[in-house]
Design an enzyme around this catalytic site. Sequence first.
Site, PDB file in Angstrom:
ATOM      1  N   ASP A  24      49.325  21.646  40.594  1.00  0.00           N
ATOM      2  CA  ASP A  24      48.553  20.560  40.377  1.00  0.00           C
ATOM      3  C   ASP A  24      49.195  19.338  41.013  1.00  0.00           C
ATOM      4  O   ASP A  24      50.200  18.819  40.233  1.00  0.00           O
ATOM      5  CB  ASP A  24      48.079  20.431  39.063  1.00  0.00           C
ATOM      6  CG  ASP A  24      47.192  19.020  38.793  1.00  0.00           C
ATOM      7  OD1 ASP A  24      46.781  18.364  39.593  1.00  0.00           O
ATOM      8  OD2 ASP A  24      47.447  18.800  37.500  1.00  0.00           O
ATOM      9  N   ASP A  28      45.488  16.163  37.265  1.00  0.00           N
ATOM     10  CA  ASP A  28      44.335  16.377  36.441  1.00  0.00           C
ATOM     11  C   ASP A  28      44.374  17.741  35.508  1.00  0.00           C
ATOM     12  O   ASP A  28      43.419  17.849  35.328  1.00  0.00           O
ATOM     13  CB  ASP A  28      43.163  16.164  37.475  1.00  0.00           C
ATOM     14  CG  ASP A  28      42.952  17.215  38.166  1.00  0.00           C
ATOM     15  OD1 ASP A  28      43.771  17.996  38.459  1.00  0.00           O
ATOM     16  OD2 ASP A  28      41.977  17.207  38.893  1.00  0.00           O
ATOM     17  N   ASP A  32      45.585  22.068  43.223  1.00  0.00           N
ATOM     18  CA  ASP A  32      44.825  21.632  44.245  1.00  0.00           C
ATOM     19  C   ASP A  32      45.617  21.918  45.439  1.00  0.00           C
ATOM     20  O   ASP A  32      46.566  22.438  45.552  1.00  0.00           O
ATOM     21  CB  ASP A  32      44.448  20.137  44.065  1.00  0.00           C
ATOM     22  CG  ASP A  32      45.831  19.390  43.634  1.00  0.00           C
ATOM     23  OD1 ASP A  32      46.945  19.600  44.146  1.00  0.00           O
ATOM     24  OD2 ASP A  32      45.530  18.417  42.638  1.00  0.00           O
ATOM     25  N   ASP A 101      38.360  32.807  51.249  1.00  0.00           N
ATOM     26  CA  ASP A 101      37.527  33.776  50.444  1.00  0.00           C
ATOM     27  C   ASP A 101      36.148  33.397  50.749  1.00  0.00           C
ATOM     28  O   ASP A 101      35.675  32.204  50.885  1.00  0.00           O
ATOM     29  CB  ASP A 101      37.598  33.509  48.753  1.00  0.00           C
ATOM     30  CG  ASP A 101      37.697  34.534  48.040  1.00  0.00           C
ATOM     31  OD1 ASP A 101      36.764  35.237  48.115  1.00  0.00           O
ATOM     32  OD2 ASP A 101      38.448  34.821  47.321  1.00  0.00           O
ATOM     33  N   ASP A 209      34.438  38.766  49.432  1.00  0.00           N
ATOM     34  CA  ASP A 209      33.976  39.136  48.119  1.00  0.00           C
ATOM     35  C   ASP A 209      32.796  39.822  47.837  1.00  0.00           C
ATOM     36  O   ASP A 209      31.716  39.747  48.582  1.00  0.00           O
ATOM     37  CB  ASP A 209      33.622  37.748  47.174  1.00  0.00           C
ATOM     38  CG  ASP A 209      33.544  37.827  45.598  1.00  0.00           C
ATOM     39  OD1 ASP A 209      34.406  37.882  45.150  1.00  0.00           O
ATOM     40  OD2 ASP A 209      32.358  37.523  45.137  1.00  0.00           O
ATOM     41  N   GLU A 267      36.397  43.249  49.760  1.00  0.00           N
ATOM     42  CA  GLU A 267      36.603  43.583  48.441  1.00  0.00           C
ATOM     43  C   GLU A 267      35.271  44.478  48.077  1.00  0.00           C
ATOM     44  O   GLU A 267      34.413  44.104  48.487  1.00  0.00           O
ATOM     45  CB  GLU A 267      36.419  42.386  47.575  1.00  0.00           C
ATOM     46  CG  GLU A 267      36.784  42.799  46.044  1.00  0.00           C
ATOM     47  CD  GLU A 267      36.147  41.855  45.015  1.00  0.00           C
ATOM     48  OE1 GLU A 267      36.833  41.971  43.725  1.00  0.00           O
ATOM     49  OE2 GLU A 267      35.088  41.373  45.149  1.00  0.00           O
ATOM     50  N   HIS A 339      43.227  37.995  40.801  1.00  0.00           N
ATOM     51  CA  HIS A 339      42.978  36.998  39.791  1.00  0.00           C
ATOM     52  C   HIS A 339      41.799  37.675  38.860  1.00  0.00           C
ATOM     53  O   HIS A 339      41.450  36.913  37.789  1.00  0.00           O
ATOM     54  CB  HIS A 339      42.135  35.798  40.526  1.00  0.00           C
ATOM     55  CG  HIS A 339      40.989  36.275  41.344  1.00  0.00           C
ATOM     56  ND1 HIS A 339      40.945  36.762  42.365  1.00  0.00           N
ATOM     57  CD2 HIS A 339      39.730  36.009  41.083  1.00  0.00           C
ATOM     58  CE1 HIS A 339      39.701  37.139  42.957  1.00  0.00           C
ATOM     59  NE2 HIS A 339      39.076  36.578  41.996  1.00  0.00           N
ATOM     60  N   ASP A 340      41.451  38.850  39.006  1.00  0.00           N
ATOM     61  CA  ASP A 340      40.669  39.651  38.231  1.00  0.00           C
ATOM     62  C   ASP A 340      41.240  40.676  37.197  1.00  0.00           C
ATOM     63  O   ASP A 340      40.800  41.313  36.567  1.00  0.00           O
ATOM     64  CB  ASP A 340      39.446  40.384  39.084  1.00  0.00           C
ATOM     65  CG  ASP A 340      38.644  39.275  39.715  1.00  0.00           C
ATOM     66  OD1 ASP A 340      38.309  38.297  39.171  1.00  0.00           O
ATOM     67  OD2 ASP A 340      38.145  39.959  40.962  1.00  0.00           O
TER      68      ASP A 340
END
Length: 585
Positions: A24, A28, A32, A101, A209, A267, A339-340
């Site tokens: 980051d 925040d 990013d 993605d 995806d 995927e 990430h899953d």
Amino acid sequence: MANSPAAWWQSAVVYQIYPRSFCDASGDGIGDLAGILSRLDYLEQLGVDVLWLSPVFPSPQDDAGYDISDYTDIDPVFGSLADFDRLLAEAHRRGMKLVLDLVVNHTSDEHPWFQQSRRGKDDPRRDWYWWRGPRPGMLAGAPGAEPTNWSSAFSGSAWQLDEASGEYYLHLFSRKQPDLNWENPEVRAAVYAMMRWWLDRGVDGFRMDVINMISKDPMLPDGQAQAGGYGDGSPHYICGPRIHEFLQEMHREVFAGRQAQLLTVGEMPGVTVEQARLFTDPARHEVDMVFQFEHVQLDQGIDKFHPTGFSLLDLKASFGRWQAGLADVGWNSLYWNNHDQPRVVSRFGDDSERYRALSAKMLATVLHLHRGTPYIYQGEELGMTNAVFAGISDFRDIESLNYYAAALDAAAVGDVAVGDAAVGDAAAAEVLAALRRMSRDNARTPMQWTAGRNAGFSSAEPWIGVNPNHRSINADAELADPDSVYHHYRKLIALRHDHPVVALGDFRMLLPLDEQVYAFTRRLDSECWLVLGNFSGADAVAALPDASGWAAAELLLGNYPAVPDATGLLLRPWECRVYRRADLE
Ligand code: TEU
């Protein structure tokens, strides 16, 4: 067999960045693009060839960006298109490619396409999504009146009623992720135009995806009933009737002519080896490789939140079948994490202080030396572990939160029946235990850069809790330690770049029935490598059929300082070794 790759990505390693949790720069609490830019040196030093960014497009963030409301811009939380262009240019300058993605099975319900579609039955965009009336003879909104019995991946029905029109729309994921209707040629043309727009901007391909779900059986038949009351619709949308036609059309419309420089990976939950051969056969012009799910479902019972034990025999049988099935035609992608998925060292290794680094290196070695393109998920190269979640309020992911709510609802019904509130408490404790093991949030805690405040991820409170073990597990410490998990990954990447046998050699599984040892060879011309991994915290003997042949072999890589018996092949807890012979006939 030819000694140089047929495609550049056969000797490449991909690194997945989950932008919310990587770095980051704006302060925040959310990662990013400028944060990613500031870490390109780190990635270059690791040696990866391709960066894949999870979605950075404008999104209500109902499913952490996999619900896109504008395909051709950047969400302000991540930066701007100018930031993106800078990142792309800087990655290219360092010799790294950048892949986006592509989430086109569904959009956000806040995408203008859906906003128009829901205006009414006569809207020209109505048919861009899957709208259906209630079940014949039933009133819209009545229990069970949904057009099919399909469940959504995030609990509950896959259909959402639109009060205004009295029709339902299909959402295989959250109700804020309506499925696009790929039967409509206008939808496909709009998607292809958007893809060309990004390629023209310079991106190097797409991770697609749930791309094997875009073709549905237009009859939308009910699925077989499953626990929880809903039906399993997947046979009617996984690798559906027109999937190959759609991907070939996409290839013609988007990739033809520029394909050689690009990377495309689909995927594909539920894909079989036989289907994957078709998808990745270069002569068919569909995708370069697919993400299959078999090995990350081996430890699951009736669903992912009913985890079972893990069997090395099952893992070897599965990987072995994929290696054999895509040996002569097609190509594998290789991954433990994304990430899953929960963190692999906590899942198939041992994340205790004693064995964490050893088992993380062993897992990496076994995976990276298979035939296929390896994917590293951010933090995997540090041996990052599953998170610590005190209670449900520590979770952020819609899948976990919905599952918890649905499980508690079901228990509450039981409560009333037996008049015992403890039933609800027990149910909550049981679900929490499962979420701690399997929740996607395990992968989504901030990247651990330093031992300092917020793990060096952000100057502000991060959007999801930092793992307290960042004090000992972090990039700073690992860069400084030549024996770290990070440097082991760096060596594995270098081996793939430097030795054609890693990319191209034939794969042969050894000892398929050994419950502790994962063993295989890779062979290219006169060169043969032997890879051994002990998947246990106990000593193990690799009872190789031709052990003597390896007596004089060169030890290329291992995870213990010295090898007392090079010939006996006695492996210490979580030990891995890679041997090389270059003298074969
Ligand atoms: O995931 C598709 C998918 O089928 C699962 O892995 C899913 O994430 C879930 O774990 C089922 O238990 C892709 C993305 O990777 C995921 O992040 C998105 O939530 C999903 O599609 C919808 O876009």
